[in-house]
Write a protein that holds these residues in place. Sequence first.
Motif, PDB file in Angstrom:
ATOM      1  N   LYS A  32      42.753  13.604  -4.967  1.00  0.00           N
ATOM      2  CA  LYS A  32      41.731  12.547  -4.989  1.00  0.00           C
ATOM      3  C   LYS A  32      41.357  12.229  -6.438  1.00  0.00           C
ATOM      4  N   ALA A  33      41.424  10.953  -6.788  1.00  0.00           N
ATOM      5  CA  ALA A  33      41.161  10.563  -8.176  1.00  0.00           C
ATOM      6  C   ALA A  33      40.480   9.208  -8.228  1.00  0.00           C
ATOM      7  N   VAL A  34      39.577   9.049  -9.179  1.00  0.00           N
ATOM      8  CA  VAL A  34      38.970   7.757  -9.464  1.00  0.00           C
ATOM      9  C   VAL A  34      39.134   7.494 -10.955  1.00  0.00           C
ATOM     10  N   VAL A  35      39.593   6.294 -11.275  1.00  0.00           N
ATOM     11  CA  VAL A  35      39.767   5.890 -12.670  1.00  0.00           C
ATOM     12  C   VAL A  35      38.696   4.847 -12.991  1.00  0.00           C
ATOM     13  N   VAL A  36      37.962   5.094 -14.050  1.00  0.00           N
ATOM     14  CA  VAL A  36      36.799   4.272 -14.397  1.00  0.00           C
ATOM     15  C   VAL A  36      37.144   3.359 -15.563  1.00  0.00           C
ATOM     16  N   HIS A  37      37.046   2.052 -15.323  1.00  0.00           N
ATOM     17  CA  HIS A  37      37.204   1.069 -16.394  1.00  0.00           C
ATOM     18  C   HIS A  37      35.939   0.218 -16.431  1.00  0.00           C
ATOM     19  N   ILE A  38      34.873   0.826 -16.910  1.00  0.00           N
ATOM     20  CA  ILE A  38      33.564   0.168 -16.941  1.00  0.00           C
ATOM     21  C   ILE A  38      33.004   0.249 -18.352  1.00  0.00           C
ATOM     22  N   ASN A  39      32.604  -0.905 -18.874  1.00  0.00           N
ATOM     23  CA  ASN A  39      31.996  -0.972 -20.210  1.00  0.00           C
ATOM     24  C   ASN A  39      30.487  -1.162 -20.153  1.00  0.00           C
ATOM     25  N   ASN A  40      29.974  -1.575 -18.972  1.00  0.00           N
ATOM     26  CA  ASN A  40      28.537  -1.837 -18.845  1.00  0.00           C
ATOM     27  C   ASN A  40      27.764  -0.592 -18.435  1.00  0.00           C
ATOM     28  N   HIS A  41      28.163   0.558 -18.937  1.00  0.00           N
ATOM     29  CA  HIS A  41      27.527   1.805 -18.527  1.00  0.00           C
ATOM     30  C   HIS A  41      26.045   1.851 -18.897  1.00  0.00           C
ATOM     31  N   THR A  42      25.683   1.271 -20.041  1.00  0.00           N
ATOM     32  CA  THR A  42      24.273   1.339 -20.455  1.00  0.00           C
ATOM     33  C   THR A  42      23.382   0.432 -19.613  1.00  0.00           C
ATOM     34  N   LEU A  43      23.973  -0.528 -18.928  1.00  0.00           N
ATOM     35  CA  LEU A  43      23.198  -1.412 -18.057  1.00  0.00           C
ATOM     36  C   LEU A  43      22.580  -0.629 -16.905  1.00  0.00           C
ATOM     37  N   TYR A  44      23.347   0.315 -16.368  1.00  0.00           N
ATOM     38  CA  TYR A  44      22.928   1.024 -15.153  1.00  0.00           C
ATOM     39  C   TYR A  44      22.278   2.380 -15.426  1.00  0.00           C
ATOM     40  N   HIS A  45      22.429   2.903 -16.633  1.00  0.00           N
ATOM     41  CA  HIS A  45      21.811   4.167 -17.029  1.00  0.00           C
ATOM     42  C   HIS A  45      22.018   5.277 -15.994  1.00  0.00           C
ATOM     43  N   ARG A  46      20.906   5.818 -15.448  1.00  0.00           N
ATOM     44  CA  ARG A  46      21.007   6.992 -14.567  1.00  0.00           C
ATOM     45  C   ARG A  46      21.863   6.719 -13.339  1.00  0.00           C
ATOM     46  N   PHE A  47      21.851   5.482 -12.888  1.00  0.00           N
ATOM     47  CA  PHE A  47      22.580   5.184 -11.653  1.00  0.00           C
ATOM     48  C   PHE A  47      24.099   5.160 -11.879  1.00  0.00           C
ATOM     49  N   PHE A  48      24.513   4.930 -13.110  1.00  0.00           N
ATOM     50  CA  PHE A  48      25.935   5.034 -13.416  1.00  0.00           C
ATOM     51  C   PHE A  48      26.348   6.509 -13.437  1.00  0.00           C
ATOM     52  N   TYR A  49      25.510   7.348 -14.022  1.00  0.00           N
ATOM     53  CA  TYR A  49      25.772   8.790 -13.957  1.00  0.00           C
ATOM     54  C   TYR A  49      25.900   9.229 -12.500  1.00  0.00           C
ATOM     55  N   LEU A  50      24.964   8.784 -11.645  1.00  0.00           N
ATOM     56  CA  LEU A  50      24.966   9.194 -10.246  1.00  0.00           C
ATOM     57  C   LEU A  50      26.212   8.695  -9.520  1.00  0.00           C
ATOM     58  N   LEU A  51      26.657   7.488  -9.845  1.00  0.00           N
ATOM     59  CA  LEU A  51      27.875   6.950  -9.237  1.00  0.00           C
ATOM     60  C   LEU A  51      29.057   7.883  -9.499  1.00  0.00           C
ATOM     61  N   LEU A  52      29.271   8.237 -10.750  1.00  0.00           N
ATOM     62  CA  LEU A  52      30.407   9.092 -11.083  1.00  0.00           C
ATOM     63  C   LEU A  52      30.186  10.532 -10.605  1.00  0.00           C
ATOM     64  N   LYS A  53      28.954  10.989 -10.636  1.00  0.00           N
ATOM     65  CA  LYS A  53      28.655  12.339 -10.159  1.00  0.00           C
ATOM     66  C   LYS A  53      28.961  12.458  -8.673  1.00  0.00           C
ATOM     67  N   PHE A  54      28.690  11.418  -7.908  1.00  0.00           N
ATOM     68  CA  PHE A  54      28.986  11.447  -6.477  1.00  0.00           C
ATOM     69  C   PHE A  54      30.488  11.571  -6.230  1.00  0.00           C
ATOM     70  N   TYR A  55      31.273  10.861  -7.037  1.00  0.00           N
ATOM     71  CA  TYR A  55      32.719  11.016  -6.903  1.00  0.00           C
ATOM     72  C   TYR A  55      33.126  12.457  -7.211  1.00  0.00           C
ATOM     73  N   LYS A  56      32.555  13.029  -8.244  1.00  0.00           N
ATOM     74  CA  LYS A  56      32.881  14.407  -8.609  1.00  0.00           C
ATOM     75  C   LYS A  56      32.492  15.363  -7.482  1.00  0.00           C
ATOM     76  N   LEU A  57      31.293  15.193  -6.931  1.00  0.00           N
ATOM     77  CA  LEU A  57      30.832  16.067  -5.858  1.00  0.00           C
ATOM     78  C   LEU A  57      31.638  15.874  -4.576  1.00  0.00           C
ATOM     79  N   ALA A  58      32.222  14.683  -4.424  1.00  0.00           N
ATOM     80  CA  ALA A  58      33.064  14.409  -3.251  1.00  0.00           C
ATOM     81  C   ALA A  58      34.486  14.919  -3.437  1.00  0.00           C
ATOM     82  N   GLY A  59      34.741  15.632  -4.537  1.00  0.00           N
ATOM     83  CA  GLY A  59      36.023  16.276  -4.727  1.00  0.00           C
ATOM     84  C   GLY A  59      37.050  15.487  -5.500  1.00  0.00           C
TER      85      GLY A  59
END
Length: 358
Positions: A32-59
Amino acid sequence: MIKKKIEQVNRLIKDVLAFEKIKKNTPEDTSKAVVVHINNHTLYHRFFYLLLKFYKLAGYNVYYPMDFAKFRNIRNKERYLSLLVREENFLIVNTKYQPENYIEITDEMFSPDYFSSYFENENRTDDVFHIPMSFHPFMYHYGIWNYEVDLNKKRCNSIFCYGNFDAQAYLDIKRTEFSVIPRTELLSYFKNQQNFISLSGKLELFEKIKEGSMERKYAFAIKEHFALPMEDVRETLSYFNFYLCCPGVVMPLCHNVIEAMSVGTIPLIQKEYAEVMYPNLVNKVNAIIFDDIGNLDSILNEVFDISETEILKMRKNVLQYFQDNLTPDSVVEHINESIKNKKLIYLQAEHRSVKFIR
């Protein structure tokens, strides 16, 4: 001037060393892999962290190719966003590692205009997906989001509420388009009720539970008087039938409602708040919903007389809602399905999302 220059050099050295360290992260043994091509990371702040963290926690292995400039930008910006590169073995940033099969997420897939469905499209969501609110980011960061909690204990037939009630910060929502009652006004309302109690700490709470004096109460754990460690939040919530959902600083959504639902504590929640949770909460199914202060009066006259059978039924529905919509696995599953079906995905940006409201 010299001191400032020295601090800048020291920070640069620390960043260089940290970047060299993160480049050594390697993929785990999973397909299972997700590749991130996002430049607007500062727009979403904590919610961008949570987005990627959820993928990590989902394996998933999370691949986020970046150069040193982007790394520094993430590392030294908002504190929750910086967790992306400060957590051990989280991201794979080295471009020499590329999976064969993967989910790709890009800027174009996401929008911060989170509340447009509610304010402009009659809350229709057929062609969009709203990434839901989550626990406080530190719960995932410290690995305490899924601590085991006994859900079968006898509960107090009371309404519990905890959090910060700072008068200055939590009046900002009155300057937005939302019509929810600010948490400071909810506190004032409940203070005038006969069964209101402001708890001074866990010791007092458990003493009152033991002696049986916590029934049919409006129990508030106000941050200034009741220090509730994050690791104890869900356990404490699990002692109550109901949780009063107070809005956040500039929007109805706040992480407390998710923490309550994770242990089957039934939300007592205002209608507008319930309708910007997706899927919407439903009155007497997985929530007790009130329209305004006047309506709250009549709700409180009835809430403690709801039968135990109905309470258990609603609790089961609340837990099912959490499992189906709010766990990292379920959120990632819904995101992937939305990507497959080319749905626009709304990702929270807090203040920035509120500014989109027209």
